[in-house]
Motif scaffolding. Structure first.
Motif, short mmCIF file in Angstrom:
data_model
loop_
_atom_site.label_atom_id
_atom_site.label_comp_id
_atom_site.label_asym_id
_atom_site.label_seq_id
_atom_site.Cartn_x
_atom_site.Cartn_y
_atom_site.Cartn_z
N CYS A 32 0.82 -1.22 0.00
CA CYS A 32 0.00 0.00 0.00
C CYS A 32 0.85 1.27 0.00
O CYS A 32 0.54 2.22 -0.71
CB CYS A 32 -0.91 0.03 1.23
SG CYS A 32 -2.28 -1.14 1.20
N PHE A 71 -4.70 -3.33 -8.90
CA PHE A 71 -6.13 -3.66 -8.90
C PHE A 71 -6.53 -4.30 -10.23
O PHE A 71 -6.01 -5.33 -10.60
CB PHE A 71 -6.97 -2.42 -8.57
CG PHE A 71 -6.82 -1.98 -7.15
CD1 PHE A 71 -7.81 -2.29 -6.21
CD2 PHE A 71 -5.70 -1.29 -6.71
CE1 PHE A 71 -7.68 -1.90 -4.88
CE2 PHE A 71 -5.56 -0.90 -5.38
CZ PHE A 71 -6.55 -1.20 -4.47
N ALA A 126 -8.37 4.04 -4.25
CA ALA A 126 -8.50 3.17 -3.09
C ALA A 126 -7.79 3.73 -1.86
O ALA A 126 -7.82 3.11 -0.80
CB ALA A 126 -7.95 1.79 -3.42
N ALA A 169 -6.57 3.61 -10.15
CA ALA A 169 -7.22 2.66 -9.24
C ALA A 169 -6.58 2.67 -7.85
O ALA A 169 -7.28 2.61 -6.84
CB ALA A 169 -7.17 1.25 -9.83
N ARG A 170 -5.27 2.76 -7.79
CA ARG A 170 -4.59 2.78 -6.48
C ARG A 170 -4.94 4.05 -5.71
O ARG A 170 -5.26 3.99 -4.52
CB ARG A 170 -3.08 2.66 -6.66
CG ARG A 170 -2.61 1.26 -7.05
CD ARG A 170 -1.09 1.19 -7.17
NE ARG A 170 -0.42 1.52 -5.92
CZ ARG A 170 -0.15 0.65 -4.95
NH1 ARG A 170 -0.49 -0.63 -5.08
NH2 ARG A 170 0.47 1.04 -3.85
N MET A 205 -2.13 -5.52 -2.55
CA MET A 205 -2.65 -4.95 -3.80
C MET A 205 -1.54 -4.38 -4.69
O MET A 205 -0.64 -3.68 -4.22
CB MET A 205 -3.68 -3.87 -3.51
CG MET A 205 -4.90 -4.39 -2.74
SD MET A 205 -5.65 -5.89 -3.44
CE MET A 205 -6.18 -5.28 -5.04
#
Length: 269
Positions: A144, A173, A183, A179-180, A170
């Motif tokens: 992350c 994704f 999130a 996308a990261r 992750m």
């Protein structure tokens, strides 16, 4: 002039390749096992200024007392700059001070998402897995928040899956732009996947896994044959250099002489 080893195992090739991806003077969060071996090999060869960080809180260690068997082993504190504990170690990732999270996994998908939780079923059957794996440890947090991650793992079709049994750490994704960030993750995501068959990166636009180099004796076709989803291929794909005599000597005689993580011989079939 480099002297290349004539005799080495796929695991030793994996460690040598992983070590070469690590730059000098970088701060690297070390996962258990092969990442620790790769970091130590880099420190003893081309990158003496690497600052390793271990989950239990040791920062800047030199593993001259022997290879730790886990990230909580007391040997991770050898010659450390300081020790403060688990929360402090992960605070470094969240504040942007970790250049690379060096992690492993049991299963990976085309976008660099990792599973280290369970195999043989999907999340709706979480309570009845065929194989229960060790779990995230700190790898989920590292994926992350570290600026980038490098993933090191064996290359088998069952490990390279179009859909994971469980999403532990992750990557990108589903590959969609942003996308990261959407999130809430601050790290850039995986930069490299190093396996017993290839060195891979990720396409800038689609975020799908891409072959950058093949390991000695492998081809693009042989790598694809051992992968459970289609791989992209870089325009300048090349053959990775085999381990040197120096690298193999350090792995076998200095870093992991008892073969805790790196086996010196292949299993008989």
């Amino acid at each position: 002039m480099k002297q290349y080893a004539a005799d080495y195992t796929p695991q030793e090739m994996l460690v040598a390749a992983g070590s070469r991806q690590l730059e000098d003077n970088k701060v690297i969060f070390a996962g258990t096992g092969l990442p620790m071996v790769g970091i130590t090999l880099a420190q003893l060869t081309h990158a003496p200024g690497i600052i390793p960080v271990f989950e239990a809180g040791a920062v800047g260690s030199s593993l001259t007392r022997g290879l730790p068997l886990s990230v909580g082993d007391s040997r991770t504190s050898c010659k450390a700059h300081y020790m403060q504990g688990l929360s402090s170690a992960f605070e470094l990732t969240q504040r942007g001070f970790i250049d690379i999270g060096f992690i492993g996994g049991a299963e990976i998908d085309p976008y660099g998402n990792l599973n280290s939780t369970m195999m043989g079923c999907f999340p709706e059957e979480y309570q009845k897995p065929k194989v229960r794996l060790p779990g995230s440890g700190g790898a989920g947090d590292m994926a992350c928040s570290c600026t980038n991650t490098i993933i090191i793992m064996a290359h088998e079709p069952r490990r390279f899956a179009p859909r994971l049994n469980y999403y532990t750490s992750m990557g990108y994704f589903d590959g969609k732009p942003g996308a990261r960030k959407a999130a809430g993750l601050q790290g850039n995501g995986p930069a490299r996947v190093i396996t017993t068959k290839a060195l891979m990166g990720f396409d800038e636009e689609t975020k799908r896994m891409k072959i950058l180099a093949t390991m000695p004796g492998e081809t693009v076709a042989s790598v694809q044959d051992m992968t459970g989803f289609p791989l992209l291929v870089d325009d300048n794909v090349y053959e990775f250099e085999p381990p040197t005599v120096e690298e193999i000597g350090l792995i076998r005689e200095v870093i992991d002489p008892l073969g805790y993580f790196v086996k010196k011989t292949l299993k008989s079939s």
